[in-house]
Design an enzyme around this catalytic site. Sequence first.
Site, PDB file in Angstrom:
ATOM      1  CG  ASP A 225      -1.719   1.200   1.440  1.00  0.00           C
ATOM      2  OD1 ASP A 225      -2.400   1.602   0.486  1.00  0.00           O
ATOM      3  OD2 ASP A 225      -1.672   1.780   2.543  1.00  0.00           O
TER       4      ASP A 225
ATOM      5  CG  ASP B  44      -2.174   7.628   0.816  1.00  0.00           C
ATOM      6  OD1 ASP B  44      -1.430   7.477  -0.165  1.00  0.00           O
ATOM      7  OD2 ASP B  44      -3.000   8.553   0.905  1.00  0.00           O
TER       8      ASP B  44
ATOM      9  CE  LYS C 140      -5.155  -0.601  -1.618  1.00  0.00           C
ATOM     10  NZ  LYS C 140      -4.326  -0.246  -0.447  1.00  0.00           N
TER      11      LYS C 140
ATOM     12  CG  ASP D   9      -2.388   1.922   6.345  1.00  0.00           C
ATOM     13  OD1 ASP D   9      -3.060   2.781   6.941  1.00  0.00           O
ATOM     14  OD2 ASP D   9      -2.381   1.831   5.110  1.00  0.00           O
TER      15      ASP D   9
ATOM     16  CG  ASP E 269      -4.060  -2.028   2.856  1.00  0.00           C
ATOM     17  OD1 ASP E 269      -3.921  -1.867   1.635  1.00  0.00           O
ATOM     18  OD2 ASP E 269      -3.720  -1.173   3.696  1.00  0.00           O
TER      19      ASP E 269
END
Length: 229
Positions: free
Chosen positions: A13, A15, A151, A173, A177
């Site tokens: 990931d 951010d 994702k 995070d 995710d």
Amino acid sequence: MDIGSNDILVASDYDRTLASEENNFIINEKVAKKINEFSKRFKFIVVTGREKKFIDKLAVGLNPTGWILENGALIIYNNKEYTLCSSDWLDKRERIVKILDQLKVRYSLGKVIIYVDNYGDKVANLKEITEYANIEINRKDVMILPKGIDKGVGVLKFKELIGFSGKIIAIGDSENDHSLFKVADIKIAVANAIPQIKEIADIVTVNPNGLGVIEILDKILSGQIFLNM
């Protein structure tokens, strides 16, 4: 143990994983350098909800193997773009945008995604939207995508695209995710991850954000993680 270049794919990931909120999500030079060096030997892809127009400004100097943007809907590899959406998505997206305009929420349009900034509570469960789309929550934000796109799907499509047959190590995070972790052989949460992600992770880093990613890449390079697969 000699690890071949087709044995490992790291999917991270962006951010609050690669780049910190404290640094306005601008990639740290040390982190970019480490990933660039790692990508010369192994595969490293950035998997993010960000649109290309934003990532181009935030991740200057970062050169991974490939990019999966718009929460899985847009793959960039070898300077080619691949969009994952049905032919009728843009018509459906137009209907959704009209609903958002009526709600007077702030949003951004990518090639595929609708990114709703800080209004997740207003749109996350609207049947008028979920009828047409998949909604993913990312902290206070919401990503609206074609049904079946996330994702994890983006990573599997990338794997198929490049003919990859090795292990996937996912680093993340936050809520969006979860789908990334579902397709991973090893799930890693950075130290600043939300509790729900830490709970399902195989490893939680000592360091937060990009320093946590560097920590993991060093362990891969030294064989510490791969030996435990």
